[in-house]
Design an enzyme around this catalytic site. Sequence first.
Site, PDB file in Angstrom:
ATOM      1  CB  SER A  71       2.852 -39.003   2.597  1.00 28.26           C
ATOM      2  OG  SER A  71       2.109 -39.921   1.837  1.00 28.26           O
ATOM      3  CE  LYS A  74       3.725 -39.628  -1.787  1.00 26.39           C
ATOM      4  NZ  LYS A  74       2.774 -40.059  -0.747  1.00 26.39           N
ATOM      5  CB  SER A 134       0.592 -36.322  -0.764  1.00 26.59           C
ATOM      6  OG  SER A 134       1.322 -37.243   0.005  1.00 26.59           O
TER       7      SER A 134
END
Length: 395
Positions: A71, A74, A134
């Site tokens: 993640s 992101k 997230s």
Amino acid sequence: MNNIGSAKPRWKIAIAVFTACFTASVVTPTLAAIAIAPAPTLENTAYVVMDFESGRILSQVNAEQPLPPASLTKMMTSYIVEQALKTGRLKPTDMVSVSENAWCRGTNAESCMYLPVHGSASVIDILRGIIVQSGNDASKAIAEHMAGSEASFAVLMNKEAERLGMKNTHFANATGLPDPTHRASAHDLALLARAIIRDSSDYYKIYSEKEFKYNGIKQGNRNALLYTDSSVDGLKTGHTAEAGFCLTASSKRNDMRLISVIMGAKSMQARADQTRALFNWGFGSFEDVRPVAANVSLATPKVRFGKADVVNVGLLAPMVATIPRGQAANVKTDIQLTPGITAPIAKGAVLGKVVITLDGQSHGEQALVALEPVEEAGFFARLWQRIKEFFSSSK
């Protein structure tokens, strides 16, 4: 036969020996000789710690190796959204539709904002859902909103990565979910974090928010350092079985900011502890110095064929160097001018560079620019200058 007349008296020899011994005993080592403690030994796949202002890498292991970023991906998704908000392409109140493809079913395998399927959410809520929670659903929804599909959005991500100099990165999606072609290096992610802090100042405070509630569900930020270290104000965590536990963080203490990227740690606790260790080592071992200010005349080189004989040159931004702590007195600056400066000269035109050195080693350089424009002289003035140059060179 001894030359008695040239010999020194014994009392003078004794004084000389005493003086030499005393001097040797009181001389302190130079600042350049003061050692820096080695960086902590960390159990992970890769890491890097970077100074934010100068961009200097203070320590790294496998920092250029392309790895699954989970993640941490992101950060690029949020960066693109933030820049779209900054330019007006997106507005915070714009509504983003949630397709069935973007909808998150809430399995243990992924993080969710819990957007309602076929519902909608504002861009600013989506941004918080990406950064704080997230949310894979938030990332997919904004990707489809901005580019039509997640695959098309990945094209935008890779273009931004190229623009930022992320040479060992390729994005295949907006979330960081496993894909064999989806990779990023620790150094590249540090560059991305630096861009977010620099370019997204209006939205950077979101990265320090400890929780966000949406659709009746409150979720906490997974960056454990936000709860234990007041100097830490971002950025993003990540985890998959393939990537391990990852964390990109930033800390500001006094007038210095560091960025750390940990990839492939063994646990949430390990990534937090390792980041903390890097920050403590970095702040304890290095400091930022600013030997040259911006918009101050540093030299007035001569100008050929100009209405003015000289031009003031300086820097557009303050010069920053990251050096071992305690050695600021040894920093030197060297002004190197472009030869044969000739009008016309536009304000901001590059006319040389300033180089920072410490013990003969370069610690950065910056363009030296014209602080004001210089117009070209008239025909007869230029002709007269050429005549003077001709006779001066022929002497």
